[in-house]
Design a protein around this motif. Structure first.
Motif, PDB file in Angstrom:
ATOM      1  N   UNK A 138       0.852  -1.183   0.000  1.00  0.00           N
ATOM      2  CA  UNK A 138       0.000   0.000   0.000  1.00  0.00           C
ATOM      3  C   UNK A 138       0.891   1.237   0.000  1.00  0.00           C
ATOM      4  N   UNK A 139       0.764   2.010  -1.038  1.00  0.00           N
ATOM      5  CA  UNK A 139       1.432   3.302  -1.066  1.00  0.00           C
ATOM      6  C   UNK A 139       0.779   4.169   0.012  1.00  0.00           C
ATOM      7  N   UNK A 140       1.536   4.786   0.898  1.00  0.00           N
ATOM      8  CA  UNK A 140       0.882   5.479   2.014  1.00  0.00           C
ATOM      9  C   UNK A 140       0.411   6.889   1.660  1.00  0.00           C
ATOM     10  N   UNK A 141       0.618   7.292   0.398  1.00  0.00           N
ATOM     11  CA  UNK A 141       0.074   8.590  -0.017  1.00  0.00           C
ATOM     12  C   UNK A 141      -1.400   8.435  -0.383  1.00  0.00           C
ATOM     13  N   UNK A 142      -2.198   9.465  -0.083  1.00  0.00           N
ATOM     14  CA  UNK A 142      -3.626   9.420  -0.383  1.00  0.00           C
ATOM     15  C   UNK A 142      -4.006  10.661  -1.169  1.00  0.00           C
ATOM     16  N   UNK A 143      -4.901  10.482  -2.110  1.00  0.00           N
ATOM     17  CA  UNK A 143      -5.437  11.647  -2.788  1.00  0.00           C
ATOM     18  C   UNK A 143      -6.830  11.930  -2.243  1.00  0.00           C
ATOM     19  N   UNK A 144      -7.073  13.174  -1.845  1.00  0.00           N
ATOM     20  CA  UNK A 144      -8.413  13.585  -1.428  1.00  0.00           C
ATOM     21  C   UNK A 144      -8.922  14.519  -2.515  1.00  0.00           C
ATOM     22  N   UNK A 145     -10.080  14.188  -3.074  1.00  0.00           N
ATOM     23  CA  UNK A 145     -10.639  15.005  -4.149  1.00  0.00           C
ATOM     24  C   UNK A 145     -11.777  15.841  -3.586  1.00  0.00           C
ATOM     25  N   UNK A 167       1.565  11.302   3.556  1.00  0.00           N
ATOM     26  CA  UNK A 167       1.400  12.344   2.539  1.00  0.00           C
ATOM     27  C   UNK A 167      -0.007  12.351   1.945  1.00  0.00           C
ATOM     28  N   UNK A 168      -0.493  13.542   1.678  1.00  0.00           N
ATOM     29  CA  UNK A 168      -1.840  13.701   1.119  1.00  0.00           C
ATOM     30  C   UNK A 168      -1.766  14.690  -0.036  1.00  0.00           C
ATOM     31  N   UNK A 169      -2.451  14.357  -1.137  1.00  0.00           N
ATOM     32  CA  UNK A 169      -2.657  15.324  -2.208  1.00  0.00           C
ATOM     33  C   UNK A 169      -4.111  15.770  -2.113  1.00  0.00           C
ATOM     34  N   UNK A 170      -4.318  17.041  -1.883  1.00  0.00           N
ATOM     35  CA  UNK A 170      -5.688  17.551  -1.807  1.00  0.00           C
ATOM     36  C   UNK A 170      -5.974  18.277  -3.114  1.00  0.00           C
ATOM     37  N   UNK A 208      -7.857   6.710  -2.308  1.00  0.00           N
ATOM     38  CA  UNK A 208      -8.499   7.924  -2.804  1.00  0.00           C
ATOM     39  C   UNK A 208      -9.726   8.198  -1.941  1.00  0.00           C
ATOM     40  N   UNK A 209      -9.885   9.445  -1.525  1.00  0.00           N
ATOM     41  CA  UNK A 209     -11.114   9.846  -0.836  1.00  0.00           C
ATOM     42  C   UNK A 209     -11.815  10.876  -1.712  1.00  0.00           C
ATOM     43  N   UNK A 210     -13.056  10.575  -2.082  1.00  0.00           N
ATOM     44  CA  UNK A 210     -13.839  11.520  -2.879  1.00  0.00           C
ATOM     45  C   UNK A 210     -14.749  12.312  -1.948  1.00  0.00           C
ATOM     46  N   UNK A 211     -14.637  13.625  -2.017  1.00  0.00           N
ATOM     47  CA  UNK A 211     -15.515  14.487  -1.203  1.00  0.00           C
ATOM     48  C   UNK A 211     -15.897  15.664  -2.086  1.00  0.00           C
ATOM     49  N   UNK A 212     -16.631  15.357  -3.140  1.00  0.00           N
ATOM     50  CA  UNK A 212     -16.837  16.350  -4.193  1.00  0.00           C
ATOM     51  C   UNK A 212     -18.060  17.230  -3.977  1.00  0.00           C
TER      52      UNK A 212
END
Lengths: 172, 189, 676, 317
Positions: free
Chosen positions: C142-149, C168-171, C330-334
């Motif tokens: 599991x890559x520990x980086x997460x993308x939050x959209x 790490x998080x990419x928002x 990935x977390x989607x919060x659109x």
């Protein structure tokens, strides 16, 4: 709740009911069927469903197998075009099914016996309606009786697994 | 069809007699119909209330209500209803049920409908002059006096024919309507 | 070859199955099927006792396969796979027969049909399980980086939770600033906290957190891969402002001559310039140039902003850039769009000046908004003496959206309080039902009752400026049936606020498709389980939070953001995850190298090896759809777990009772053949 | 407009032969100018108005279906109805028969007694206004305008039944196609909020209190907006607003004198057809004073603009 069709008293059925084999994709239509269940929507008990990952997996042999084993109809259901979990699997199914229906028609199998339909995971109602409509269509057409009809004309048509799938046999 | 005993026979009959009537099950009692109705202020009970009464199986109260007779068929309620209930058509159903059961207190309204239809059944076309004179003489003789003035004016302007227009194939229409009435008595829609 | 010893377990599921399917009979019948070593029925197979039953049989009877006839595989397949594994049976030698969702629940008044159908499904499963092969799941890191959209309150919270845990998080945010709808509000219900005061610190944290990479003004273009290893292509739109040089001083927008109505942040109630920062607390602080309203882009001259920029940060030639991210989850919060009340023409929005949407009114109430927080009519001056609040505009209506938007009742109460506080005007709420279900909400309703907000129970029929009676001239008249009285009423007011529905984003279905998740009929993203897994989706590694999952208020959105983060942290904590070995596999020895499969694969997972003249599947890219399997002319591609033989066997199985088996089932009371 | 599209089946309805002969006359003349052929359905009968449905459903549907059957048998594919009530009834019968097989079967059984049959959806039923704006089109209509209605302020009154319950893509609350047609003729159109409200329908016959109040609202609102006249698309609306206007005035102590004309009459006038050929003068509330304005362009006072800094923008379309 799907309504029944009163035009279904086709005497050709005798005391048996139509048998429909359904190939449901894992992502949309199988879940639509699950939703029909959790919502307690009724539909005719004619469907015997088989889960596949995608309608793109549908080998035309499966359809012929089902008909030759005694199904009166086959329904293949997947995600709506453009919404396939695998992007385009349902488009592949669309092409294969069109070809298959034409081939079957030449063998005397009415094209309505083999149908392709879509239902998203949220469309339990559409799923039940589709099964009802398919049942009505098959009921109107009467029993298929492949062994007595189609197989007579083209006895070797259905590529049965034992002959057709040599590599797998060797492998196993 | 088999007669099924239900808990709410009147409510079920209302739904069964109206195409699309089973949407009534979803009535939210929101009042959009009563609020939209142009003649709402004249109704003793709004459509919403009639539906609640129907659900409570209060047949007599529903059929005695003046509300259906005040329906002007403007269809505002139908297009605005959030549950897509064909409210205008249900008002027609209530009117029909009231006439059938002879159970209504908005006599003049029903009689107007009946007079109007009487002319159609005779001539195949409506006959406003005849309708105006016959119906108003029997129901609103006082209004008739006022209306006479208007009537003369209308005749003067060529807008009121004093002799009825009649279709050619009246026997055909009669045959159709006779058969239709016979079918109507067989069962409800 | 080993002899088949299959165990069949028929679940009662309490009454859910046993109430319709004759489970004892089915179990007895199953025991007679060839290859079946044991068949049992049991009250609750998913209980620990039920699972132990399976485990014990595997060990004592040496079962070679297990069929559990119960609910949908989407419900309990993982449960029974674990049970098999515990007892030493390969987890892929299990098959579920779905006799609940697909039999007992859809043939509820027809015991005979439901029972027959259960038999056929079980027969299919038994035949299928005999053909299944043991498989080993792929273990992936599991890559520990997460993308939050989506950088609304739900996304910000998810990002902060993950970042604070050290990952790490990419928002990714579509707009120039994070903040979402909450940044537009003045006060939040029922506490009447200042929305900006509670949100701004969080926005700041998200924008400055060492573990968060903020990609504002950016959109996700493409997602590839699977849980643990997603590759995401993000397009960062050109701001035309060099963020390295910009200090956010504001000289540019002060000098910009192009003024346009601000449809986004001000909800159409205020103006902004062509180069703009959506609001003073925006994160990041940099402005953007809106090409459509910029005079330079439309007419070729102007560049006022460039002239006045003290740091030379304006860059008219800046192009969109593409960024490729590798993330594990990935977390989607659109979020949501507001329903356009023009679609309900009888409410007059867009035609009658003093009809406002709830979002316009939020901006009006905001101290930093276009009216400095003053409640005024569209003329910008006149204070209303009476205000109507219309509930359920576009909600609870089959013509638009059948669902309840969940927050409008409380927002309407909040409006009532604030209007009274600021103007002393009469406020009347027109409602169908007042829904105040969360903590301290009902108390707030009681408070407004005591503050003499009027409540009329009835859905508004129309809002009109056509005066009919004295006292109505110059007013907006709200026509409604007061259903508690049963009379039609006309209430003249100065201002009408329409509590518009929350709708899925207009591109929600496209977004769902990009991320491989499902949408409900309304268009909200579908959760894995509505009760027990509300923030996961059917696609592993993709989670959802906030209103994109369904209408909800701020506390619920925040909770979901945190819940989604917790679900991601669980996966990160595991380090590796087992993923389904449902993959295609080419028997290279028999491959003719025809390359038909190469082009069919939607994931370009099949490569042709010119040296060997065969094709090969890259298991990391393959998602197991099976399209190539069905197309291979020499039938040398195996769809693992959905092999040709297993499906053919299942077809024979479900048709066990037709003329190849014991003859068709005869039925006397079957629904579709009944005559009228 | 293509050649094969300018011939239509035509169902005038009872009113156009009597109370609304002005509508019938003007429709025929306008059609002539536009090169349209309206073939009257032979031996049509009354649609039952709003009354028959109150008595018994199957006879009511059968009564209407006789017309559908005759029109289809006479070779029509499209049938135009100028009367909104007829239009709705014809549409409703067709649509209900198409949607409810049981109803279809019963109605056709009744038709059979008269040797007739009707297959639902074999006939496309349209309102005259829809045909004018969709098939003929605003541009063609504009080409025929020789005497634009400049200076005339009209309130466009659609009434109920052409937009409800079958909306056909028109806004059921705030349609604009008649407004646009009137603008094409050169008239100034007022923003008439009650444009789809009810005229009272048959209530003038059975409950004057109810009906006259509905009529009063319409007249009041049209006057409020400074309309010189109300233009209608329905004989019932015209009759109620026109013929009962004096009685409404008497009941409420008002003095409205608002002429009510059919849209085809205004089309005719704008096309330069002599007034009496389009039925002018048949109205009870005379249109002569209002029509005196045609040709006399009146300057409208510029609309007061609120453009001080404080004013808030209106919602964008």
């Amino acid at each position: 709740m799907a309504k029944r069709d009163y035009s279904l008293d086709n005497p050709a059925w005798g005391d048996r009911r139509p048998v429909i084999v359904g190939f449901l994709c894992n992502w949309c239509s199988y879940r639509a069927a699950d939703l029909a269940g959790t919502s307690r929507m009724g539909y005719p008990a004619t469907l015997r469903d088989i889960r596949i990952m995608c309608t793109g997996r549908l080998d035309p042999t499966f359809v012929i197998k089902a008909l030759s084993e005694g199904a009166d109809g086959v329904i293949v259901m997947g995600c709506h075009p453009g919404q396939c979990h695998y992007d385009v699997g349902n488009f592949k199914a669309m092409r294969r099914m069109a070809l298959l229906r034409r081939t079957l028609a030449q063998l005397g199998v009415h094209p309505d016996r083999v149908q392709l339909a879509w239902a998203s995971a949220a469309q339990g109602t559409l799923f039940t309606e589709t099964i009802l409509n398919m049942t009505n269509a098959i009921a109107r057409l009467g029993p298929l009786e492949w062994r007595d009809t189609v197989a007579d004309i083209a006895p070797s048509t259905p590529p049965l697994p034992d002959e057709a799938h040599e590599p797998e046999v060797i492998h196993g | 069809m088999e007669e099924v005993q239900t808990r709410k026979p009147f409510f079920d009959r209302v739904m069964a007699s109206t195409p699309g009537g089973n949407t009534l099950l979803g009535c939210l009692q929101c009042g959009t119909c009563g609020g939209s109705c142009p003649s709402g202020p004249d109704m003793d009970a709004t459509p919403r209330k009639l539906f609640a009464m129907a659900r409570a199986n209060m047949e007599e109260d529903v059929l005695l209500s003046n509300a259906p007779w005040y329906c002007v068929s403007c269809y505002y309620c139908t297009v605005r209803c959030p549950q897509e209930i064909p409210i205008t058509d249900l008002m027609y159903t209530f009117k029909r049920m009231a006439i059938e059961s002879g159970h209504y207190n908005a006599e003049s309204h029903a009689d107007f409908s009946q007079s109007f239809c009487g002319y159609i059944e005779h001539y195949g076309r409506s006959f406003e002059f005849g309708l105006a004179t016959r119906y108003h003489l029997t129901h609103h003789p006082l209004q008739m006096v006022r209306k006479t003035g208007l009537g003369f004016q209308m005749i003067q302007k060529g807008r009121l024919n004093t002799a009825p227009d009649r279709i050619h194939d009246m026997p055909q229409l009669t045959a159709i309507l006779t058969e239709a009435k016979r079918i109507a008595t067989e069962d409800e829609l | 070859m080993m002899e088949d010893r299959i165990g069949v377990y028929v679940c009662h599921c309490g009454h859910n199955i046993a109430g319709t399917v004759d489970v004892e009979h089915v179990a007895e019948w199953a025991a007679s099927l060839p290859g079946v070593a044991i068949a049992r029925d049991y009250k609750f197979m998913c209980s620990s006792l039920g699972q132990e039953l399976v485990e014990k049989d595997i060990q004592e009877l040496g079962l070679t396969g297990v069929v559990v006839a119960a609910c949908s595989p989407h419900m309990h397949e993982p449960t029974f796979r674990r049970a098999c594994e515990r007892a030493g049976l390969n987890r892929y030698l299990l098959e579920m027969a779905n006799i609940r969702e697909h039999a007992s629940w859809v043939h509820q008044h027809d015991v005979e049909s439901a029972t027959e159908k259960a038999k056929s499904l079980i027969s299919g499963a038994v035949r299928r399980v005999m053909e299944l092969e043991p498989l080993e799941p792929f273990m992936v890191d599991i890559n520990d980086a997460t993308m939050v959209v989506g950088g609304g309150v739900a996304g910000i919270n998810a990002a902060l939770e993950l970042a604070n845990a050290g990952h790490p998080v990419y928002l990714v945010e579509r707009d120039p600033s994070i903040g979402g709808h909450m940044a537009q509000f003045d006060k939040t219900f029922p506490t009447l906290d200042c929305s900006a005061c509670i949100l701004t610190p969080r926005m700041f944290d998200a924008g400055n957190h060492p573990n968060i990479t903020l990609l504002s003004y950016s959109e996700v273009e493409q997602v590839d891969g699977y849980v643990g290893n997603f590759t995401v292509r993000v397009r960062q739109k050109a701001r035309h402002v060099d963020t390295e040089l910009c200090t956010g001083c504001g000289d540019c927008w002060e000098k910009c001559p192009a003024k346009v109505v601000d449809q986004e942040y001000e909800a159409g109630l205020g103006y902004r310039t062509a180069i703009y920062r959506p609001f003073p607390q925006a994160v990041p602080k940099y402005p953007v140039i809106d090409e459509e309203s910029c005079i330079y882009y439309q007419k070729g001259t102007c560049k006022a902003c460039e002239k006045f920029c003290p740091t030379g940060a304006i860059d008219f030639d800046q192009q969109d850039t593409e960024i490729v991210l590798n993330v594990g989850n990935i977390v989607l919060a659109t979020g949501y769009d507001l329903f356009d009340p023009r679609r309900v023409p009888q409410y007059g929005y867009g035609r009658l000046a003093n009809v406002f949407t709830s979002l316009e009114f939020e901006r009006m109430l905001n101290a930093a908004g276009p009216t400095d927080g003053k409640v005024v009519l569209r003329d910008g001056i006149t204070e209303p003496k009476s205000v109507a609040v219309v509930h359920c505009v576009g909600s609870r209506d089959e013509n638009y959206n059948p669902y309840c938007s969940a927050v409008c009742c409380m927002a309407a109460l909040k409006f009532g309080h604030l209007v009274k506080e600021r103007t002393g005007a009469d406020v009347t709420s027109f409602y169908i039902d007042i829904r105040t279900t969360a903590k301290n909400y009902e108390e707030f309703y009681h408070r407004l009752l005591k503050e003499e907000m009027e409540f009329i129970r009835g859905r508004v029929a129309e809002v009109t400026d056509a005066a009919r009676m004295p006292g109505e001239e110059g007013k907006l008249i709200v026509q409604v049936e007061d259903t508690l009285i049963g009379k039609q009423r006309r209430i003249p007011v100065d201002m009408v606020i329409l509590m518009a529905a929350m709708e899925p984003r207009n591109d929600a279905t496209d977004v769902a498709h990009t991320f491989g998740i499902g949408c409900s009929e309304a268009g909200f993203f579908t959760e894995k389980h509505p009760k027990l897994d509300p923030v996961a989706t059917m696609t592993d590694g993709v989670f959802i939070a906030g209103v994109c999952q369904g209408p909800k208020d701020i506390p619920d959105s925040v909770s979901q953001g945190a819940a989604a983060a917790a679900r991601v942290l669980t996966l990160i904590g595991q380090g590796t995850i087992a993923i389904e070995p449902v993959r295609a596999n080419i028997d290279e020895e028999h491959c003719s190298g025809c390359r038909i499969c190469n082009n069919l694969c939607p994931y370009t997972a099949i490569e042709y090896l010119p040296d060997l003249e065969v094709s090969r599947v890259n298991p990391a890219l393959c998602k197991g759809c099976g399209t190539c399997v069905a197309a291979c002319p020499s039938q040398v591609i195996t769809g693992q777990h959905f092999t040709f033989d297993s499906i053919m066997a299942q077809i024979e199985g479900v048709l066990y009772d037709t003329y190849n088996g014991n003859g068709y089932v005869s039925v006397e009371h079957e629904v579709p053949l009944a005559t009228g | 407009m293509s050649q094969e599209h300018n011939a239509y089946g035509y169902y005038p309805g009872c009113s156009l032969k009597a109370t609304a002969h002005a509508y019938g006359d003007s429709t025929e003349r306008v059609a002539e100018v536009l090169g349209l052929t309206l073939n009257e359905v032979a031996d049509w009968n009354c649609c039952g108005a709003t009354e028959y449905m109150s008595l018994s459903a199957i006879p009511a549907y059968s009564l209407i279906a006789r017309n559908l059957s005759l029109a289809a048998a006479q070779g029509h594919q499209e049938m135009i109805s100028p009367c909104s009530a007829c239009y709705l009834n014809l549409r409703k019968a067709n649509d209900s028969m198409a949607k409810y097989p049981a109803l279809n079967e019963k109605v056709n059984r009744a038709l059979g007694a008269g040797g007739l049959h009707y297959d639902p959806n074999s006939l496309h039923i349209r309102h005259l206004l829809d045909m004018m704006v969709e098939d003929v089109g605003y541009e063609t209509i504009a080409e025929h305008v020789t005497k634009p209605l400049s200076g005339l302020k009209v309130a466009c009154y659609y009434g109920c039944l052409i937009v409800r319950p079958r909306t056909d893509g028109y806004n059921p609350e705030y349609p604009m196609h008649l407004d646009r047609l009137m603008q094409t003729l050169g008239a100034k159109v007022v923003d008439f909020p009650l444009k789809t409200h009810c005229c009272g329908g048959h209530m003038t016959q059975i409950s004057e209190e109810t009906a006259f109040e509905l009529i009063r609202r319409l007249l009041h609102n049209a006057a409020d907006y400074g309309a010189d006249m109300i233009v209608t698309v329905c004989p019932m609306c015209q009759l109620n607003l026109d013929a009962y206007q004096p009685q409404v005035n008497a009941m409420f102590g008002t003095n409205y004198e608002i002429p009510i004309l059919f849209f085809t009459q205004l089309m005719g006038l704008a096309f330069g057809i002599p007034a009496r050929e389009v039925g002018m003068g048949a109205e009870i509330t005379s249109a002569a004073p209002a029509l005196g304005k045609i040709g006399h362009e009146e300057m409208e006072p510029a609309r007061p603009k609120r453009r001080d800094k404080k004013s808030l923008p209106m919602p964008q379309p």
